[in-house]
Design an enzyme around this catalytic site. Structure first.
Site, mmCIF file in Angstrom:
data_model
loop_
_atom_site.group_PDB
_atom_site.id
_atom_site.type_symbol
_atom_site.label_atom_id
_atom_site.label_comp_id
_atom_site.label_asym_id
_atom_site.label_seq_id
_atom_site.Cartn_x
_atom_site.Cartn_y
_atom_site.Cartn_z
ATOM 1 C CG ASP A 131 7.380 0.934 -5.933
ATOM 2 O OD1 ASP A 131 6.823 2.043 -5.885
ATOM 3 O OD2 ASP A 131 8.615 0.802 -5.983
ATOM 4 C CG ASP A 177 6.911 6.347 -3.117
ATOM 5 O OD1 ASP A 177 6.610 5.558 -4.028
ATOM 6 O OD2 ASP A 177 7.940 6.232 -2.431
#
Length: 448
Positions: A126, A327
């Site tokens: 992440d 992201d």
């Protein structure tokens, strides 16, 4: 670099992504999934968390392609709300969603080893999170069947209260009758309680001794994660910060098409092996949320036309958290309402066919012969032209195609534009924190 086996500083990570060509691929049993090659040398295998061959088990996959699109749209909506709550200082709301997507939305997971002797773990990769957490043995409410057992590791150590590391943990506290540092996270109806801990983390041939993470002890509500988290954000407890002597806070990845069943993408940690010729844009910093990778997107072009987006919809503003971030945990790009409307309207005008919807996407066309225009993202110092595979998703049998972007959820005034993994696929995306830049270079990393 004492205490670390350096190995190679280039860490290729091969990716297994979702096969979406037919609905049957979603209902296939685990026995039909290709065998995962073992980690060797400087290579880790990475799997798509929600594909039919997800290492999280068959329950992670959707039963159909339309179901997958609907599920992923919901996950992306939750992810957007989560990122928005991080970006905006003092934001009062947190996203409400069921299951694991609330905390992480782990689009990609890797295998790593923790402790002495090493225990195998799954970790979500992440780019927008910092502090790592790992479900530990005895955790009340954690859904994982394979937690990390600190008692079985001779190198495990709790971080003591009063340590500088303790001060960096979120909501750090020292429980009664304990000298160990604890911290907690709260999201909507859910909360996590963890002990700040250290142990030896192995990724391929490299070993990070005294790696700091949260050892989950209690989870309430619906949001407990089934796997750990490897945070590649920029905060003080992130993997990037903890390994800066090894990898110099630099990494890149190339994500293959999410339709691919092949292991063909790579993640490279450190400066070695990074492209020498690559278009870059300045990396921006939000002091209120240092982990997010902000860039200055100045416009979007559909075909040859720069669409009319109000400057305020793209402007970077640390005070409000507004701007554009890259992201890895969001699958389909989300744009603030004025920006999305401008892109959507120009795509519809250029295609000129009747519009329908599918799985939460509102710009779809049933004619398989539709000619899709290219979409180009404009940044300070570079532009990234997205070919059709980065812009269009197709129905199970390919008869319907949709614009693979969306606006913020209805009724939510989010301020972030999120450039997601589908729009990044088949590009080498470089995150060079010391030199304050992010780069894109076209790279065909999807195997035939």
């Amino acid at each position: 670099m004492r205490g670390c086996k350096m190995g190679m500083r280039m860490l290729p990570v091969l990716l297994l992504l979702l096969a979406a060509g037919a609905a049957a691929s979603h209902s296939s049993s685990s026995s039909s999934c290709p065998a995962t090659p073992p980690d060797s040398g400087a290579t880790l295998q990475v799997s798509h968390a929600f594909g039919p061959c997800s290492p999280l088990g068959p329950e992670a996959a959707s039963p159909s392609w339309a179901g997958f699109l609907a599920d992923q749209a919901a996950r992306d909506a939750s992810r957007l709300l989560y990122l928005d709550s991080l970006a905006v200082r003092g934001r009062a709301y947190a996203p409400i969603a069921s299951g694991r997507q609330l905390l992480q939305t782990p689009t990609y997971v890797v295998r790593a080893r923790l402790g002495t002797p090493a225990q195998q773990l799954l970790l979500a990769v992440d780019t927008s999170n910092d502090a790592a957490w790992i479900p530990c043995a005895g955790c009340a409410g954690c859904p994982t069947s394979t937690p990390f057992n600190p008692a079985a590791s001779t190198s495990y150590r709790p971080v003591p209260c009063g340590s500088p590391l303790c001060a960096q943990a979120p909501n750090a506290a020292c429980p009664l009758n304990s000298k160990a540092c604890g911290f907690s996270l709260t999201y909507a109806d859910s909360s996590l309680v963890a002990a700040l801990s250290q142990d030896s983390l192995a990724v391929a041939n490299d070993v990070v001794k005294a790696y700091t993470f949260g050892c989950l002890q209690r989870a309430t509500g619906t949001a407990a994660p089934p796997q750990g988290l490897l945070g590649l954000g920029r905060g003080p407890l992130s993997f990037l910060s903890q390994t800066k002597d090894m990898y110099e806070a630099t990494f890149s990845y190339c994500l293959p098409s999410f339709k691919s069943l092949n292991f063909s993408g790579t993640l490279r940690l450190g400066r070695k092996g990074q492209p020498q010729r690559i278009k870059t844009t300045p990396l921006l910093a939000n002091p209120h949320r240092s982990s997010l990778y902000y860039v200055n997107m100045t416009g979007i072009r559909v075909g040859r036309k720069v669409v009319p987006i109000p400057a305020a919809a793209l402007a970077f503003d640390p005070a409000t958290g507004a701007g554009t971030v890259l992201d890895s945990g969001t699958m389909f790009t989300r744009l603030v309402a004025p920006a999305y409307a401008a892109v959507r309207d120009e795509v519809r005008r250029r295609v000129g066919a009747p519009v329908s919807s599918l799985g939460g996407f509102d710009t779809c066309f049933s004619d398989p012969a539709v000619k899709w225009p290219a979409v180009t993202l404009l940044f300070d110092g570079m532009q990234v032209t997205l070919p059709e595979e980065n812009v269009v998703i197709h129905s199970t049998y390919g008869t319907t195609s949709c614009l693979a972007m969306a606006a913020a959820p209805d009724g939510v005034n989010t301020v972030l534009n999120v450039i997601a993994s589908m729009q990044q696929q088949n590009h080498r995306v470089l995150f060079d924190v010391p030199n304050g830049r992010v780069g894109f270079a076209r790279e065909r990393c999807t195997a035939a």
